[in-house]
Scaffold this active site. Sequence first.
Site, mmCIF file in Angstrom:
data_model
loop_
_atom_site.group_PDB
_atom_site.id
_atom_site.type_symbol
_atom_site.label_atom_id
_atom_site.label_comp_id
_atom_site.label_asym_id
_atom_site.label_seq_id
_atom_site.Cartn_x
_atom_site.Cartn_y
_atom_site.Cartn_z
ATOM 1 N N GLU A 22 3.797 18.064 -15.912
ATOM 2 C CA GLU A 22 2.654 17.354 -15.334
ATOM 3 C C GLU A 22 1.358 18.157 -15.437
ATOM 4 O OE1 GLU A 22 4.130 14.710 -11.705
ATOM 5 O OE2 GLU A 22 4.633 16.835 -11.435
ATOM 6 N N TYR A 54 -19.988 1.264 -2.742
ATOM 7 C CA TYR A 54 -18.656 1.461 -3.323
ATOM 8 C C TYR A 54 -18.698 1.967 -4.750
ATOM 9 C CZ TYR A 54 -19.604 -3.545 -4.054
ATOM 10 O OH TYR A 54 -20.188 -4.746 -4.320
ATOM 11 N N VAL A 73 -0.278 15.163 -4.281
ATOM 12 C CA VAL A 73 -1.153 14.018 -4.005
ATOM 13 C C VAL A 73 -1.610 14.049 -2.549
ATOM 14 C CG1 VAL A 73 -0.303 12.513 -5.841
ATOM 15 C CG2 VAL A 73 0.776 12.418 -3.602
ATOM 16 N N GLU A 74 -0.815 14.642 -1.674
ATOM 17 C CA GLU A 74 -1.202 14.771 -0.268
ATOM 18 C C GLU A 74 -2.508 15.564 -0.134
ATOM 19 O OE1 GLU A 74 3.314 14.292 -0.247
ATOM 20 O OE2 GLU A 74 1.837 15.279 -1.518
ATOM 21 N N LYS A 99 0.778 7.318 -7.765
ATOM 22 C CA LYS A 99 0.976 8.116 -8.971
ATOM 23 C C LYS A 99 1.995 7.394 -9.853
ATOM 24 C CE LYS A 99 2.122 12.892 -10.152
ATOM 25 N NZ LYS A 99 2.618 14.158 -9.591
#
Length: 118
Positions: A22, A54, A73-74, A99
């Site tokens: 990754e 936005y 990702v946290e 993900k």
Amino acid sequence: MDDTVFIEGLRIDALIGVHEWERHAPRPLLLDIEMGFDNRVPAASDRLADTLDYDAVSTRLAAYAAQTGFQLVETLAERCAALILDEFGATRVRLKVSKPGAVERAAAVGVVIQRRRG
């Protein structure tokens, strides 16, 4: 009182993951974002400058994610939520980070967090 400004399916690219495979190239992530904001002022003025923009949020998050190298990702979710609260004046944020392709048998994995200012 606050309303909700949302962004669905925002695609950003980030170098993210704990596995060696990754870490070679940025991977696509999908963000669904709900942000608390009082829309009465922009509704009355009809001015973009009074909104929680936005497009500006989307551009800022994409640029931020592109320059990070988090494993989790946290971590990315926490930092993005803080960025939205601190830089754009949102009163609250609910952020889903997906993900795709991280787990072979799942369409996507990820986290959902909710944070408030202060």
